[in-house]
Design a protein around this motif. Sequence first.
Motif, PDB file in Angstrom:
ATOM      1  N   ALA A  25       0.814  -1.220   0.000  1.00 12.56           N
ATOM      2  CA  ALA A  25       0.000   0.000   0.000  1.00 12.56           C
ATOM      3  C   ALA A  25       0.844   1.265   0.000  1.00 12.56           C
ATOM      4  CB  ALA A  25      -0.930   0.004   1.215  1.00 12.56           C
ATOM      5  N   HIS A  26       2.087   1.163   0.434  1.00 13.61           N
ATOM      6  CA  HIS A  26       2.972   2.333   0.467  1.00 13.61           C
ATOM      7  C   HIS A  26       4.417   1.864   0.467  1.00 13.61           C
ATOM      8  CE1 HIS A  26       3.693   1.682   4.806  1.00 13.61           C
ATOM      9  NE2 HIS A  26       2.470   1.211   4.744  1.00 13.61           N
ATOM     10  N   ASP A  27       5.316   2.764   0.155  1.00 16.05           N
ATOM     11  CA  ASP A  27       6.724   2.421   0.009  1.00 16.05           C
ATOM     12  C   ASP A  27       7.437   2.241   1.347  1.00 16.05           C
ATOM     13  OD1 ASP A  27       6.599   2.541  -2.763  1.00 16.05           O
ATOM     14  OD2 ASP A  27       6.973   4.699  -2.771  1.00 16.05           O
ATOM     15  N   VAL A  28       8.577   1.603   1.260  1.00 16.83           N
ATOM     16  CA  VAL A  28       9.463   1.456   2.419  1.00 16.83           C
ATOM     17  C   VAL A  28      10.130   2.804   2.692  1.00 16.83           C
ATOM     18  CG1 VAL A  28      11.597   0.366   3.216  1.00 16.83           C
ATOM     19  CG2 VAL A  28       9.905  -0.972   1.961  1.00 16.83           C
ATOM     20  N   ILE A  37       3.351   0.994   8.881  1.00 20.11           N
ATOM     21  CA  ILE A  37       2.686   2.198   9.367  1.00 20.11           C
ATOM     22  C   ILE A  37       2.867   2.152  10.885  1.00 20.11           C
ATOM     23  CG2 ILE A  37       0.508   3.439   9.575  1.00 20.11           C
ATOM     24  CD1 ILE A  37      -0.363   2.015   6.977  1.00 20.11           C
ATOM     25  N   ASP A  38       3.804   2.943  11.382  1.00 21.16           N
ATOM     26  CA  ASP A  38       4.222   2.806  12.780  1.00 21.16           C
ATOM     27  C   ASP A  38       3.691   3.893  13.706  1.00 21.16           C
ATOM     28  OD1 ASP A  38       5.752   4.818  11.701  1.00 21.16           O
ATOM     29  OD2 ASP A  38       7.650   4.101  12.497  1.00 21.16           O
ATOM     30  N   SER A  39       2.797   4.724  13.204  1.00 19.79           N
ATOM     31  CA  SER A  39       2.202   5.745  14.059  1.00 19.79           C
ATOM     32  C   SER A  39       0.870   6.185  13.451  1.00 19.79           C
ATOM     33  CB  SER A  39       3.122   6.968  14.174  1.00 19.79           C
ATOM     34  OG  SER A  39       3.194   7.644  12.930  1.00 19.79           O
ATOM     35  N   GLN A  40       0.047   6.834  14.260  1.00 20.90           N
ATOM     36  CA  GLN A  40      -1.211   7.352  13.732  1.00 20.90           C
ATOM     37  C   GLN A  40      -0.956   8.388  12.651  1.00 20.90           C
ATOM     38  OE1 GLN A  40      -3.084   8.629  17.419  1.00 20.90           O
ATOM     39  NE2 GLN A  40      -4.593   6.989  17.194  1.00 20.90           N
ATOM     40  N   ALA A  42       1.540   8.560  10.541  1.00 16.27           N
ATOM     41  CA  ALA A  42       1.897   7.893   9.288  1.00 16.27           C
ATOM     42  C   ALA A  42       0.664   7.272   8.635  1.00 16.27           C
ATOM     43  CB  ALA A  42       2.948   6.821   9.548  1.00 16.27           C
ATOM     44  N   GLY A  43      -0.261   6.810   9.439  1.00 13.23           N
ATOM     45  CA  GLY A  43      -1.478   6.190   8.918  1.00 13.23           C
ATOM     46  C   GLY A  43      -2.438   7.158   8.269  1.00 13.23           C
ATOM     47  N   ILE A  44      -2.339   8.439   8.637  1.00 18.18           N
ATOM     48  CA  ILE A  44      -3.259   9.411   8.037  1.00 18.18           C
ATOM     49  C   ILE A  44      -2.632  10.174   6.886  1.00 18.18           C
ATOM     50  CG2 ILE A  44      -4.622   9.695  10.128  1.00 18.18           C
ATOM     51  CD1 ILE A  44      -3.187  12.383  10.591  1.00 18.18           C
ATOM     52  N   GLU A  45      -1.389   9.844   6.551  1.00 14.36           N
ATOM     53  CA  GLU A  45      -0.750  10.492   5.408  1.00 14.36           C
ATOM     54  C   GLU A  45      -1.620  10.270   4.178  1.00 14.36           C
ATOM     55  OE1 GLU A  45       2.019  12.420   5.227  1.00 14.36           O
ATOM     56  OE2 GLU A  45       2.103  12.289   7.406  1.00 14.36           O
ATOM     57  N   PRO A  46      -1.787  11.288   3.360  1.00 12.66           N
ATOM     58  CA  PRO A  46      -2.677  11.169   2.198  1.00 12.66           C
ATOM     59  C   PRO A  46      -2.347  10.004   1.274  1.00 12.66           C
ATOM     60  CG  PRO A  46      -2.025  13.447   2.511  1.00 12.66           C
ATOM     61  CD  PRO A  46      -1.241  12.618   3.492  1.00 12.66           C
TER      62      PRO A  46
END
Length: 60
Positions: A25-28, A37-40, A42-46
């Motif tokens: 779903a997203h890059d390394v 996704i190690d934080s809230q 980071a999880g809400i990044e567009p």
Amino acid sequence: MALAANLEAGLAAALTDLGWTVRRAHDVDETKGHGFIDSQRAGIEPSVVRQLSEAPSSPI
């Protein structure tokens, strides 16, 4: 980073054996050395949210 890559490859192989297709779903993040996704925040990044919401019928 090798450990995370090995974990991801093993999971992808196991799911492929079960008939599923795995798509990241997203890059390394090269700085952090992983793609989790190690934080809230980071999880809400567009980019993360946008990619997941483009395919609402896809299982997560």
